[in-house]
Scaffold this motif. Structure first.
Motif, PDB file in Angstrom:
ATOM      1  N   MET A 156       0.940  -1.124  -0.070  1.00 44.16           N
ATOM      2  CA  MET A 156      -0.123   0.011   0.045  1.00 44.16           C
ATOM      3  C   MET A 156       0.906   1.388   0.041  1.00 44.16           C
ATOM      4  SD  MET A 156      -3.030   1.056   2.617  1.00 44.16           S
ATOM      5  CE  MET A 156      -3.912  -0.588   2.249  1.00 44.16           C
ATOM      6  N   PRO A 207      -1.461   7.063   2.181  1.00 48.26           N
ATOM      7  CA  PRO A 207      -2.902   7.011   2.633  1.00 48.26           C
ATOM      8  C   PRO A 207      -3.727   7.956   1.885  1.00 48.26           C
ATOM      9  CG  PRO A 207      -1.686   8.199   4.308  1.00 48.26           C
ATOM     10  CD  PRO A 207      -0.685   7.589   3.290  1.00 48.26           C
ATOM     11  N   ASN A 255      -9.295   9.194   3.589  1.00 46.10           N
ATOM     12  CA  ASN A 255      -9.209   8.176   4.885  1.00 46.10           C
ATOM     13  C   ASN A 255      -9.238   9.182   5.931  1.00 46.10           C
ATOM     14  OD1 ASN A 255      -9.211   6.056   3.454  1.00 46.10           O
ATOM     15  ND2 ASN A 255      -6.943   5.227   3.947  1.00 46.10           N
ATOM     16  N   SER A 268      -2.646   3.524  14.550  1.00 39.97           N
ATOM     17  CA  SER A 268      -3.276   2.865  13.426  1.00 39.97           C
ATOM     18  C   SER A 268      -2.520   1.614  13.068  1.00 39.97           C
ATOM     19  CB  SER A 268      -3.257   3.762  12.192  1.00 39.97           C
ATOM     20  OG  SER A 268      -3.535   2.793  10.845  1.00 39.97           O
ATOM     21  N   GLU A 271      -2.785   0.052  10.220  1.00 40.39           N
ATOM     22  CA  GLU A 271      -2.567   0.105   8.930  1.00 40.39           C
ATOM     23  C   GLU A 271      -1.262   0.659   8.420  1.00 40.39           C
ATOM     24  OE1 GLU A 271      -5.002   1.333   4.877  1.00 40.39           O
ATOM     25  OE2 GLU A 271      -5.836   2.044   6.928  1.00 40.39           O
ATOM     26  N   LYS A 279       3.240  -5.992   6.381  1.00 41.16           N
ATOM     27  CA  LYS A 279       1.805  -5.515   5.897  1.00 41.16           C
ATOM     28  C   LYS A 279       0.969  -6.817   6.097  1.00 41.16           C
ATOM     29  CE  LYS A 279      -0.529  -4.346   1.702  1.00 41.16           C
ATOM     30  NZ  LYS A 279      -1.498  -5.667   1.199  1.00 41.16           N
ATOM     31  N   SER A 329       0.012  -6.897   9.879  1.00 43.00           N
ATOM     32  CA  SER A 329      -0.783  -5.793  10.161  1.00 43.00           C
ATOM     33  C   SER A 329      -2.245  -6.250   9.646  1.00 43.00           C
ATOM     34  CB  SER A 329      -0.329  -4.462   9.499  1.00 43.00           C
ATOM     35  OG  SER A 329      -1.414  -3.431   9.760  1.00 43.00           O
ATOM     36  N   GLU A 330      -2.194  -6.567   8.744  1.00 41.06           N
ATOM     37  CA  GLU A 330      -3.717  -6.907   8.033  1.00 41.06           C
ATOM     38  C   GLU A 330      -4.405  -8.048   8.769  1.00 41.06           C
ATOM     39  OE1 GLU A 330      -2.926  -5.765   3.369  1.00 41.06           O
ATOM     40  OE2 GLU A 330      -2.610  -7.793   3.869  1.00 41.06           O
ATOM     41  N   ASN A 338      -5.582  -6.792  12.161  1.00 39.42           N
ATOM     42  CA  ASN A 338      -6.825  -5.828  12.108  1.00 39.42           C
ATOM     43  C   ASN A 338      -8.106  -6.790  11.739  1.00 39.42           C
ATOM     44  OD1 ASN A 338      -6.182  -3.026  12.077  1.00 39.42           O
ATOM     45  ND2 ASN A 338      -4.855  -2.979  10.301  1.00 39.42           N
ATOM     46  N   GLU A 339      -7.762  -7.765  10.877  1.00 38.67           N
ATOM     47  CA  GLU A 339      -9.147  -8.576  10.608  1.00 38.67           C
ATOM     48  C   GLU A 339      -9.467  -9.421  11.889  1.00 38.67           C
ATOM     49  OE1 GLU A 339      -7.475 -11.088   7.633  1.00 38.67           O
ATOM     50  OE2 GLU A 339      -7.319  -9.262   5.820  1.00 38.67           O
ATOM     51  N   ASP A 376      -9.807   5.033  12.520  1.00 44.91           N
ATOM     52  CA  ASP A 376      -8.752   5.856  12.179  1.00 44.91           C
ATOM     53  C   ASP A 376      -9.408   6.918  12.849  1.00 44.91           C
ATOM     54  OD1 ASP A 376     -11.029   6.580  10.709  1.00 44.91           O
ATOM     55  OD2 ASP A 376     -10.094   6.376   8.664  1.00 44.91           O
ATOM     56  N   SER A 421       3.147   4.170  10.211  1.00 49.81           N
ATOM     57  CA  SER A 421       1.684   4.117  10.591  1.00 49.81           C
ATOM     58  C   SER A 421       1.316   5.610  10.935  1.00 49.81           C
ATOM     59  CB  SER A 421       1.536   3.202  11.782  1.00 49.81           C
ATOM     60  OG  SER A 421       2.283   3.729  12.743  1.00 49.81           O
TER      61      SER A 421
END
Length: 343
Positions: A1, A4, A8, A199, A201, A214, A217-218, A221-222, A233, A322
Motif C-alpha cells: 500500500m 494513505p 481516509n 493505526s 494500517e 503488511k 498488520s492485516e 486488523n482482521e 482511524d 503508521s
C-alpha cells in the motif's frame, strides 16, 4: 500500500500532507542508534498466566487485554510514551485544558502519562485506572491509581473530571458506545476528552511497503475486527466523540515511521525510537492474536513476527510508517435555567 488516500482522513484532522523524504544517508549508515468502582487490591487482582513465555492479565478475563503485562512490556510502554511525546512536540495532550482540578487516565498502563500530568498540573488530582496493578508505588502526592475494568459500570459521580484521557485501548475495548457514555457522564460540563490511537494500517510514500509486516498488520486488523474491536482511524475516533455528545471536535494525524529512514531530523528520531519499540512490540501485539484468533501455531506466529521485524530493521529498503491519531472534544455546558416572570 502506498500513501494513505486523502479521503481516509477528513477535513477535521490536520496532518502532514507532504511526502516523507528518505534520508540518503540511510543507504550507507548502519547506525541505529477514592471511587467505589475500584476493586480491592487482593491477591486475585494480581492473577496472571504465562503464554509463549510472556505474562498476561487474567483477573478480568484472559482475552480482556491481548497484550502482555510483564516487565518487558512495561519497558516498551514507557518507551512508546516517549515516541508519543516526540510526535506531539513534548506535549502530554493537545486538548486546550486550563487549570484542571480532576483528571482521569483510562487504561493508564504503567502510569507514566498520569504521573507526568500530576507533575505538570500540581493543582490537579490525577487518577489512572487499569486492569492490572503494574504502576509504581512512588508517585506525586496528587496522583493515584485504581484497578478497574473501564467497560464495567462506573461509579464516579457525574461531572467529576475536567479532562479524561484515553490512549491505545482499541485492542481491548469491545463496547465503545457504553464506554463513551460513561466518559460523557463523568466529564464536567465544559470539560475535555481526548482519544489517541495508533493505526495498525501501514503506509509507504515510495511504495517500499514491507510485505511480511503488511501481512502481519492485516491479520491483526482482521482478527480484532472479528472480535468486535475494530481499529478506527481519526474519522472513527471523531464519530465516537460526536455520537457520545461531545462538541468542538478537533484532531491530528501524525506519521510514526518504523526506522530512522526519514531525512527530517525529528522524524528520524521518532523512527529510531519506533524501531527500538518494535523489537518487543511486534510480538507483543501479535503473538496472542495470531495464536488465539488467527489460528497460527506458535512457530508460524513467531516467524511472522520475526520476519516483520527483520524487514523494518532493513530501513534502507523499506520506508514504512503508521499514523497516530489524536482527537479531542468538549462536553457542552449545561443549559442555564431561565426564570419566568408572569406579567
Amino acid at each position: 500500500m502506498s500513501s494513505p488516500p486523502e479521503n481516509n482522513i477528513h477535513d477535521h484532522l490536520e496532518r502532514y500532507n507532504n511526502v516523507s523524504e528518505v534520508d540518503p544517508s540511510v543507504y550507507y549508515d548502519d547506525l541505529v542508534a477514592g471511587s467505589s468502582s475500584t476493586k480491592s487490591l487482593t491477591s486475585s487482582i494480581n492473577e496472571y498466566f504465562i503464554e509463549n513465555g510472556r505474562r498476561y492479565h487474567q483477573y478480568f478475563g484472559e482475552d480482556k487485554n491481548l497484550l502482555p503485562t510483564d516487565e518487558i512490556e512495561q519497558d516498551r510502554l514507557d518507551l512508546h510514551h516517549e515516541v508519543f511525546l516526540q510526535m506531539l512536540d513534548g506535549k502530554l495532550h493537545i486538548a486546550p485544558i486550563e487549570n484542571p482540578k480532576c483528571i482521569l487516565d483510562v487504561g493508564t498502563g504503567t502510569g507514566i502519562w498520569a504521573i507526568e500530568m500530576a507533575d505538570t498540573y500540581p493543582g490537579a488530582n490525577v487518577i489512572g485506572s487499569d486492569l492490572s496493578p503494574i504502576q509504581p508505588q512512588w508517585v506525586p502526592p496528587n496522583c493515584r491509581f485504581e484497578v478497574d475494568d473501564a467497560e464495567l459500570d462506573w461509579t464516579f459521580p457525574p461531572n467529576s473530571f475536567d479532562f479524561i484521557h484515553v490512549r491505545n485501548l482499541q485492542q481491548s475495548i469491545g463496547d465503545w458506545p457504553r464506554l463513551m457514555a460513561e466518559i460523557y457522564r463523568a466529564t464536567k460540563p465544559g470539560g475535555w476528552v481526548e482519544l489517541a490511537e495508533c493505526s495498525m494500517e501501514l503506509f509507504s510514500d515510495d511504495n517500499t511497503l514491507a510485505p511480511n509486516f503488511k501481512r502481519f498488520s492485516e491479520l491483526i486488523n482482521e482478527a480484532l475486527t472479528r472480535l468486535g474491536r475494530p481499529q478506527e482511524d481519526g474519522a472513527g475516533l471523531r464519530e465516537r466523540l460526536k455520537d457520545a455528545g461531545f462538541v468542538d471536535l478537533r484532531g491530528v494525524a501524525l506519521k510514526q515511521p518504523a526506522g530512522p529512514w526519514p531525512k527530517d531530523e525529528k522524524m528520524k528520531t521518532i523512527g529510531r525510537l519506533g524501531l527500538l519499540n518494535a523489537e518487543s512490540g511486534i510480538s507483543a501485539y501479535g503473538m496472542a492474536v495470531l495464536t488465539r484468533n488467527v489460528g497460527m501455531n506458535v512457530d508460524e506466529a513467531t516467524k511472522l513476527c520475526d520476519d516483520s521485524l527483520a524487514e523494518i530493521t532493513n530501513y534502507k529498503k523499506y520506508h514504512v510508517y503508521s499514523l497516530f491519531y489524536v482527537v479531542y472534544g468538549r462536553k457542552p455546558e449545561e443549559p442555564r435555567t431561565r426564570s419566568v416572570i408572569a406579567l
